[in-house]
Design a protein around this motif. Structure first.
Motif, mmCIF file in Angstrom:
data_model
loop_
_atom_site.group_PDB
_atom_site.id
_atom_site.type_symbol
_atom_site.label_atom_id
_atom_site.label_comp_id
_atom_site.label_asym_id
_atom_site.label_seq_id
_atom_site.Cartn_x
_atom_site.Cartn_y
_atom_site.Cartn_z
ATOM 1 N N THR A 86 0.795 -1.233 0.000
ATOM 2 C CA THR A 86 0.000 0.000 0.000
ATOM 3 C C THR A 86 0.825 1.279 0.000
ATOM 4 O O THR A 86 0.257 2.365 0.088
ATOM 5 C CB THR A 86 -0.928 0.015 1.232
ATOM 6 O OG1 THR A 86 -0.152 -0.181 2.418
ATOM 7 C CG2 THR A 86 -1.972 -1.076 1.130
ATOM 8 N N GLY A 87 2.137 1.182 -0.125
ATOM 9 C CA GLY A 87 2.913 2.417 -0.160
ATOM 10 C C GLY A 87 4.395 2.166 -0.037
ATOM 11 O O GLY A 87 4.864 1.024 0.011
ATOM 12 N N LYS A 106 2.827 3.807 -7.137
ATOM 13 C CA LYS A 106 1.471 4.059 -6.622
ATOM 14 C C LYS A 106 0.452 4.246 -7.735
ATOM 15 O O LYS A 106 -0.728 3.947 -7.569
ATOM 16 C CB LYS A 106 1.485 5.287 -5.702
ATOM 17 C CG LYS A 106 2.358 5.106 -4.471
ATOM 18 C CD LYS A 106 2.420 6.363 -3.643
ATOM 19 C CE LYS A 106 3.336 6.194 -2.434
ATOM 20 N NZ LYS A 106 4.722 5.845 -2.831
#
Length: 483
Positions: free
Chosen positions: A398-399, A405
């Motif tokens: 998620t990051g 991204k």
């Protein structure tokens, strides 16, 4: 199955592949088909065929794909790479595919899975390909859905894998050196007979939870198959038996001459050291024995291949759109009594010690794991509790600086216990790195593979040295160690 009453709904994996395409035609007179393919959205639905896109590496995709199905055919094999960069063996990827499919079938109330596998020889040391086929069968049968397994040897057809390779060898070589394995016996079956057997299995409750051997009317050696194929082609290659060409050398030679990918040829050739013959005790009347002799099967296959070949037309090579995606799959030992979630947190703790002080791993035990460099997050992994189970811990990417991204929609890391084994699969799926591809391939990708290798060696060493009792102590009494 009959054409009366309500038409059953059958989910067909690999529907755009060679066997799947032909099986689709055979099933549509009797059933409504959910045709599954990685590119199913590009296909046009018909009255009795509904196409669905499905990536079986995703549990969520598998569940959606099997929604509404009464029966399901499993024709999947992962010999070919599934991403731009694929790290891992076909055996480990096949485990994930089969486990996702079987769990999804159970959740959606599928009544039966029909699985096309390979003949199993009576031998102590099986080839990687045969061991993998058996492991997939074991994974599929680990859940509540009854499984009917058809085990076939060489399937004679114009496409597919084994027979086209054999035909190319005969066509291109005026002189053929025949090593010892060409004298092994095998039990070929014509594609038409194979399809008939597959169709006859769906809905047969007496075939639930059975493994059935199938073959044609003849048992013959690979040498005899080559000779009869040559006669059908009108060729007379000189065949010279030799005792010195090993399987390893043969697989390289076959790959080069047939211009077939190593990923497909190598496992197939490695299996030829065993006789591959259907066993009488595993046969079922009306299903196990095909009626088409090999010579007729070869003639039909070669004629069909010739008719489909474009005549006088220049083949235009197209370069498909390729995402810079990554799939990396490794297998590790799983300490007795431990779960996939335990493995995930233990890996984070072990990694933190191994890469300190260059990097650090922050595991808050609340669902987020961060891999950091001097306070900068390189990768953020967030645990998906609703998509996880005791035997499967799923973390979405998620990051972090190493995460693209904009492109990363499905990137994930999972820890999965293999049913019936004290082993665990650690896999990265659909990861889109932010580094330039050439830099990622030779830095981050190699580092990840090395770390996975060291983690596996660590677990093996600890188990040999201390057994499984010591491993939880390394986590310093964290509350999750018994999960």
């Amino acid at each position: 199955m009959t054409a009366t009453n309500r038409r059953p709904v059958i989910a067909l994996t690999g529907a755009s592949g060679y066997i799947g395409r032909n099986l689709l035609k055979q099933l549509t007179p009797y059933a409504d088909i959910i045709a599954l393919s990685r590119n199913g959205d590009d296909k046009e639905d018909t009255e009795h065929v509904t196409w669905r896109s499905c990536d079986l590496f995703s549990m969520a995709d598998a569940e959606k794909a099997l929604e509404g199905a009464d029966y399901a055919y499993y024709l999947v094999h992962s010999m070919k790479p599934s991403a731009k960069l694929t790290q891992g063996t076909f055996e480990n990827m096949d485990v994930i595919l089969a486990d996702n499919f079987a769990q999804a079938a159970e959740k959606q109330g599928v009544k039966q899975i029909v699985y096309l596998s390979g003949l199993v020889p009576d031998a102590d040391h099986l080839s990687r390909h045969i061991r993998s086929r058996l492991e997939v069968e074991q994974v599929l049968t680990s859940y509540q859905v009854p499984v009917t397994t058809l085990r076939a040897g060489l399937i004679v057809g114009p496409n597919g894998s084994s027979f086209p390779i054999l035909a190319k060898m005969v066509k291109r070589l005026p002189v053929m050196l025949l090593p010892k394995w060409t004298r092994k016996k095998t039990h070929p079956i014509y594609i038409g007979d194979m399809l008939d057997s597959l169709v006859r299995c769906a809905g047969r409750t007496d075939l639930y939870d059975r493994s059935i051997d199938v073959g044609g009317p003849e048992v013959m050696t690979y040498k005899n198959m080559m000779r009869e194929t040559a006669e059908v082609m009108g060729k007379q290659p000189k065949m010279i038996p030799v005792p010195f060409m090993t399987v390893n050398l043969s697989r390289l030679w076959v790959s080069l001459v047939s211009n077939s990918p190593r990923e497909m040829v190598y496992p197939l050739i490695e299996s030829l050291i065993h006789p591959m013959i259907a066993r009488p005790e595993n046969m079922v009347s009306g299903i196990s024995v095909g009626s088409t002799p090999f010579r007729e099967a070869a003639r039909k296959s070669l004629e069909e291949e010739k008719q489909k070949r474009p005549a006088g037309r220049l083949k235009v090579l197209t370069i498909p759109d390729i995402d810079n995606d990554v799939r990396s799959v490794q297998r590790i030992p799983l300490p007795h009594g431990k779960t996939a979630l335990w493995t995930a947190h233990y890996y984070a703790e072990w990694l933190s010690r191994k890469i300190h002080p260059l990097l650090s791993v922050q595991d808050d035990f609340d669902g987020v794991i961060n891999i950091q460099f001097r306070g900068w997050t390189l990768l953020e992994l967030r645990h998906s509790a609703d998509r996880s189970q005791p035997d499967r811990a799923l973390f979405y990417i998620t990051g972090g600086l190493f995460d693209d991204k904009k492109e990363n929609e499905r990137g994930r890391l999972e820890f999965r216990k293999i049913p019936g084994r004290e082993e665990c699969i650690i896999a990265i799926h659909d990861y889109m790195p932010s580094l330039p591809w050439f830099m990622y391939k030779y830095t981050q990708a190699k580092a990840h593979r090395f770390v996975m290798y060291r983690f596996r060696r660590h677990l093996e060493k600890e188990e040999r040295k201390h057994g499984t009792a010591r491993l939880p102590l390394l986590l310093q009494g964290r509350p999750f160690i018994n999960q």
